[in-house]
Design an enzyme around this catalytic site. Structure first.
Site, PDB file in Angstrom:
ATOM      1  N   ASN A 108       0.851  -1.192   0.000  1.00 22.93           N
ATOM      2  CA  ASN A 108       0.000   0.000   0.000  1.00 22.93           C
ATOM      3  C   ASN A 108       0.880   1.232   0.000  1.00 22.93           C
ATOM      4  OD1 ASN A 108      -2.421   1.582   0.247  1.00 22.93           O
ATOM      5  ND2 ASN A 108      -1.961   1.853   2.407  1.00 22.93           N
ATOM      6  N   HIS A 110       0.784   5.107   1.434  1.00 21.17           N
ATOM      7  CA  HIS A 110       0.068   5.914   2.411  1.00 21.17           C
ATOM      8  C   HIS A 110       0.700   7.305   2.442  1.00 21.17           C
ATOM      9  CE1 HIS A 110      -2.262   6.791   6.007  1.00 21.17           C
ATOM     10  NE2 HIS A 110      -1.160   7.265   6.551  1.00 21.17           N
ATOM     11  N   SER A 137       4.666   6.888   2.256  1.00 23.45           N
ATOM     12  CA  SER A 137       5.317   5.615   2.598  1.00 23.45           C
ATOM     13  C   SER A 137       4.691   4.479   1.801  1.00 23.45           C
ATOM     14  CB  SER A 137       5.133   5.304   4.092  1.00 23.45           C
ATOM     15  OG  SER A 137       5.587   6.366   4.907  1.00 23.45           O
ATOM     16  N   ASP A 146      -2.326   0.454   8.117  1.00 27.47           N
ATOM     17  CA  ASP A 146      -1.149   1.288   7.823  1.00 27.47           C
ATOM     18  C   ASP A 146       0.034   0.945   8.732  1.00 27.47           C
ATOM     19  OD1 ASP A 146      -3.420   4.070   7.426  1.00 27.47           O
ATOM     20  OD2 ASP A 146      -2.729   2.619   5.948  1.00 27.47           O
TER      21      ASP A 146
HETATM   22  C1  GRF Z   1      -2.913   9.407  -2.699  1.00 25.68           C
HETATM   23  O1  GRF Z   1      -2.630  10.515  -1.864  1.00 25.68           O
HETATM   24  C2  GRF Z   1      -2.405   8.144  -2.038  1.00 25.68           C
HETATM   25  O2  GRF Z   1      -1.332   8.390  -1.144  1.00 25.68           O
HETATM   26  C3  GRF Z   1      -3.579   7.644  -1.271  1.00 25.68           C
HETATM   27  O3  GRF Z   1      -4.695   7.938  -2.095  1.00 25.68           O
HETATM   28  C4  GRF Z   1      -4.440   9.202  -2.763  1.00 25.68           C
HETATM   29  C5  GRF Z   1      -4.998   9.181  -4.166  1.00 25.68           C
HETATM   30  O4  GRF Z   1      -4.301   8.227  -4.882  1.00 25.68           O
HETATM   31  N1  GRF Z   1      -3.447   6.231  -1.009  1.00 25.68           N
HETATM   32  P1  GRF Z   1      -4.588   7.961  -6.470  1.00 25.68           P
HETATM   33  O5  GRF Z   1      -4.391   9.269  -7.197  1.00 25.68           O
HETATM   34  O6  GRF Z   1      -6.023   7.480  -6.598  1.00 25.68           O
HETATM   35  O7  GRF Z   1      -3.577   6.937  -6.838  1.00 25.68           O
END
Ligand code: GRF
Length: 197
Positions: A108, A110, A137, A146
């Site tokens: 994942n 985060h 991360s 997480d």
């Molecule tokens: C990002 O900030 C990521 O860190 C979190 O979800 C947000 C959107 O991600 N997990 P994405 O543009 O849908 O990949």
């Protein structure tokens, strides 16, 4: 034989796209499925346009039965037979059964410098706390939200006039570099941390 990567999204999928765009040429893996709990997720059309198999499993009909939803997710995922699952903006909390089923195979990204700021509103919390830096991360997914082993981090300074939005906008491009780099190492069995600044 390429390793097989499934990617789970809930929204726009910018991290999914950076992973898919990296999995080309001599990369050891290929994306075999993009799955979303949100039928309206913008990332689904982007994945399909790249010829990647997509699927949706709307979580709403399952109501509070998280295990039934996770079980149905596992059935869809197993049909794609992935070696690794990447969560990329996936906004559901898994049952312990699901994390146990995919233990050791699920990553994942985060948007915080874990172990700080698990959960939501990470950038607002870092600003509120007066932190000098923030970041993102990549970690292995375990039953603890997480909380799994960290595989990589990227960090930026928090500027005096930063808002959660400006901070997120500065960190997202780093996510798009960090996640592909961390996945490459993970696929090669290398558990050393990727560190970007
Ligand atoms: C990002 O900030 C990521 O860190 C979190 O979800 C947000 C959107 O991600 N997990 P994405 O543009 O849908 O990949």
């Amino acid at each position: 034989m390429s390793q097989r990567v499934a990617i789970l999204i809930s929204g726009g999928g910018s991290n999914m796209l950076s992973l898919c765009d990296d999995m080309q040429g001599d990369h050891p893996a290929r994306p075999v499925l993009v799955l979303s709990n949100n039928p309206a997720a913008g990332g689904l059309a982007k994945a399909a346009a790249r010829g990647i198999p997509v699927a949706t499993l709307d979580h709403r009909p399952f109501g509070k039965d998280r295990l039934a939803f996770d079980t149905a997710m596992t059935e869809i995922i197993e049909r794609a037979a992935p070696d690794v699952i990447c969560l990329a903006g996936f906004m559901r909390i898994f049952t312990p059964e699901f994390t146990a089923r995919w233990s050791g195979k699920m990553l994942n990204i985060h948007p915080s410098l874990l172990p700080k700021y698990k959960g939501l509103d990470t950038h607002a919390r870092a600003i509120e706390a007066g932190d000098k830096e923030a970041g993102c991360s990549v970690h292995e997914v375990t039953a603890e939200l997480d909380g799994g082993p960290i595989l990589g981090q990227a960090r930026v300074p928090i500027l005096p006039d930063d808002t959660p939005e400006t901070l997120a906008a500065r960190i997202l491009p780093l996510e798009h570099r960090l996640y592909p780099a961390a996945l490459r190492r993970f696929l090669q069995g290398d558990r050393s941390r990727v560190d970007l600044t």
